[in-house]
Design a protein around this motif. Structure first.
Motif, mmCIF file in Angstrom:
data_model
loop_
_atom_site.group_PDB
_atom_site.id
_atom_site.type_symbol
_atom_site.label_atom_id
_atom_site.label_comp_id
_atom_site.label_asym_id
_atom_site.label_seq_id
_atom_site.Cartn_x
_atom_site.Cartn_y
_atom_site.Cartn_z
ATOM 1 N N GLY A 49 48.255 63.409 54.700
ATOM 2 C CA GLY A 49 47.410 63.723 53.555
ATOM 3 C C GLY A 49 46.255 64.623 53.948
ATOM 4 N N ILE A 50 45.442 64.970 52.974
ATOM 5 C CA ILE A 50 44.336 65.906 53.199
ATOM 6 C C ILE A 50 43.304 65.323 54.148
ATOM 7 C CG2 ILE A 50 42.839 65.225 51.288
ATOM 8 C CD1 ILE A 50 43.728 68.839 52.350
ATOM 9 N N ASP A 51 43.174 63.992 54.230
ATOM 10 C CA ASP A 51 42.250 63.375 55.188
ATOM 11 C C ASP A 51 42.700 63.630 56.629
ATOM 12 O OD1 ASP A 51 40.548 62.425 53.271
ATOM 13 O OD2 ASP A 51 41.313 60.363 53.292
ATOM 14 N N GLY A 52 44.015 63.639 56.853
ATOM 15 C CA GLY A 52 44.532 63.954 58.180
ATOM 16 C C GLY A 52 44.213 65.385 58.577
ATOM 17 N N VAL A 53 44.367 66.302 57.629
ATOM 18 C CA VAL A 53 44.018 67.706 57.892
ATOM 19 C C VAL A 53 42.528 67.828 58.179
ATOM 20 C CG1 VAL A 53 43.980 70.045 56.953
ATOM 21 C CG2 VAL A 53 45.912 68.529 56.434
ATOM 22 N N ALA A 54 41.705 67.095 57.431
ATOM 23 C CA ALA A 54 40.257 67.120 57.643
ATOM 24 C C ALA A 54 39.906 66.597 59.039
ATOM 25 C CB ALA A 54 39.549 66.289 56.575
ATOM 26 N N GLY A 55 40.584 65.532 59.488
ATOM 27 C CA GLY A 55 40.338 64.988 60.817
ATOM 28 C C GLY A 55 40.642 65.990 61.910
ATOM 29 N N VAL A 56 41.776 66.690 61.783
ATOM 30 C CA VAL A 56 42.146 67.711 62.761
ATOM 31 C C VAL A 56 41.144 68.867 62.723
ATOM 32 C CG1 VAL A 56 43.902 69.417 63.389
ATOM 33 C CG2 VAL A 56 44.586 67.112 62.696
ATOM 34 N N THR A 57 40.682 69.231 61.533
ATOM 35 C CA THR A 57 39.713 70.315 61.387
ATOM 36 C C THR A 57 38.386 69.963 62.056
ATOM 37 O OG1 THR A 57 40.751 70.941 59.287
ATOM 38 C CG2 THR A 57 38.560 71.828 59.732
#
Length: 463
Positions: A49-57
């Motif tokens: 989800g978008i939270d996973g992308v945010a974590g990687v970012t």
């Protein structure tokens, strides 16, 4: 091709053919490298989800610091090595190579230790909120354990290109990309490892290509030789390598600082959601810049070799052709991104809210994208000539001098859109500075007068 012929063709082969032969493999390799970053993000977006992308970012600035040191060693060493080869000083080129490997080993030990000691505090310092901190740790911990593989592969790729072997350099980027793309769905979905699965897939892929590159250097396929005696640090060599590579380090490190500033302002004036959206847009930025970086990388060994060999007509022809190519590419990219931004966003997600937010931000951020090509090439030219001061100025300009201050200031007047508006304004300022420097050194890059005088003047900051 013989070992010497591999590098000597930089001074004999027709420039259009040579630039094509060196740039296309670099472009393909960079495209593939960008592709597996994109595939990582796609799988994380759909699987976590978008939270996973945010974590990687949020975690990405730490990875950029690792790559900053690798870039300094790789690009600085490549510039020195290409000029040594052009001057027929092969033994000194080997010594430079050995010192680079030693520095990579030292950095790798530090990265391994940092994974167990300072990772979580760093992520919190860089803006990780409780909602995304776990994802950020899951991603970065395996990456930091594998610091050696990333650093070695990244730095030696520049060295392989510096001796004119662009095809193997391309393969050294394609191999880990293909392995990573295959392993991503296995680890993320098959083993249900989420974000950490993407990290393990990346580390394994880099470890695989490290073995391939080591074999290349140890079996005599390179113009260079890797010998134990050359691993002993020589601080005179390190000073030259770091001096030339420092702009690349600053550029990468500034990218890390820029990401921290961006993430902070996105959370302050928006939310974690916009950090995830920017994480997707950042991958699109990376993908669109790859062909221009590929051309620049193809130009660097030609420029460095012919500068060392005092073949100035060939140097000028390379510069002129390279600038035309990157300008054309940047205009094409601008048209595509401004016309069809939703197509690019739909690759990563089916979430309409994410798509809408991404389209709105992309139209602002890419408003001056047609100016990017000259910025990229100008910095690469000065690096190839070993002119550290000019390269440093251009490396600092877009991110440190312009983008970071604009990111921190504009949101106070324009809200969230101010973060995105900083990008085209920084592009305009950075383009202007690049043109000014190239014009001041036009006798080096464009005019015939330099050949008639038998020397190559650099008007400012000659190192």
């Amino acid at each position: 091709m013989s070992q010497k012929g591999q590098s000597e063709r930089l001074g004999t082969e027709p420039i259009p053919q040579l630039l094509k032969n060196l740039s296309i493999p670099a472009m393909v390799g960079m495209f593939v490298m960008a592709l597996y970053n994109i595939v990582d993000t796609i799988f994380i977006s759909y699987g976590v989800g978008i939270d996973g992308v945010a974590g990687v970012t949020i975690a990405f600035p730490i990875m950029m610091i690792i790559m900053a040191v690798s870039a300094a060693m790789g690009i600085g060493g490549a510039s020195v090595i290409s000029r040594r080869l052009g001057e027929r000083r092969e033994q000194e080129a080997n010594k430079v190579f050995g010192n680079m490997i030693t520095m990579i080993l030292i950095m790798s030990v530090l990265g391994f230790i940092a994974a167990f000691t300072v990772l979580e505090p760093l992520l919190v310092l860089f803006g990780a909120t409780p909602n995304i901190l776990g994802h950020a740790i899951d991603y970065m911990f395996p990456i930091m354990l594998g610091t050696f593989f990333f650093s070695f592969a990244f730095a030696t790729n520049n060295i392989i290109r510096s001796e004119g072997n662009a095809k193997f350099a391309m393969m050294a980027m394609i191999i880990p990309a293909v392995i990573n793309i295959i392993l991503d769905p296995i680890f993320i979905f098959g083993f249900n490892m989420g974000v950490q699965g993407a990290a393990f897939a990346t580390v394994i892929s880099q470890a695989s290509v490290t073995v391939v590159i080591l074999r290349y250097f140890l079996t005599g396929k390179s113009s260079l030789q890797l010998r134990l005696s050359d691993l002993k640090l020589d601080f005179i060599i390190l000073k030259e390598v770091v001096g030339v590579g420092l702009p690349a380090f600053v550029q990468q490190a500034a990218g890390s600082v820029m990401m921290i500033a961006l993430n902070t302002m996105l959370i302050r004036f928006g939310s974690d959601f916009y950090v995830g959206v920017f994480g997707i847009v950042q991958r699109i930025i990376m993908f669109t810049m790859m062909p221009m970086i590929g051309v620049m990388q193809g130009m660097q060994p030609i420029v460095g070799y012919n500068y060392g060999a005092k073949q100035f007509v060939r140097l000028r022809e390379t510069v002129s052709l390279g600038l035309k190519v990157v300008t054309t590419i940047s205009i094409i990219m601008f048209i595509l991104l401004m016309s069809f931004p939703q197509w690019f966003m739909m690759i990563f997600t089916s979430d309409q809210a994410v798509i809408n937010a991404g389209v709105a931000s992309m139209r602002i951020m890419f408003a001056a994208a047609f100016l990017i090509g000259i910025q990229i090439v100008s910095g690469g030219l000065y690096q190839a000539l070993g002119k550290a001061k000019q390269a440093m100025i251009l490396s600092l300009s877009r991110q440190v001098l312009f983008l970071i201050p604009l990111v921190l200031i504009l949101p106070h007047f324009f809200g969230l859109n101010g973060v995105f508006l900083a990008f085209p304004i920084a592009d305009i300022f950075s383009f202007t500075l690049a043109v000014i420097l190239l014009y001041r050194d036009r006798a080096t890059f464009f005019l015939k007068k330099a050949d008639e005088q038998g020397h190559m003047p650099i008007s400012s900051g000659t190192s």
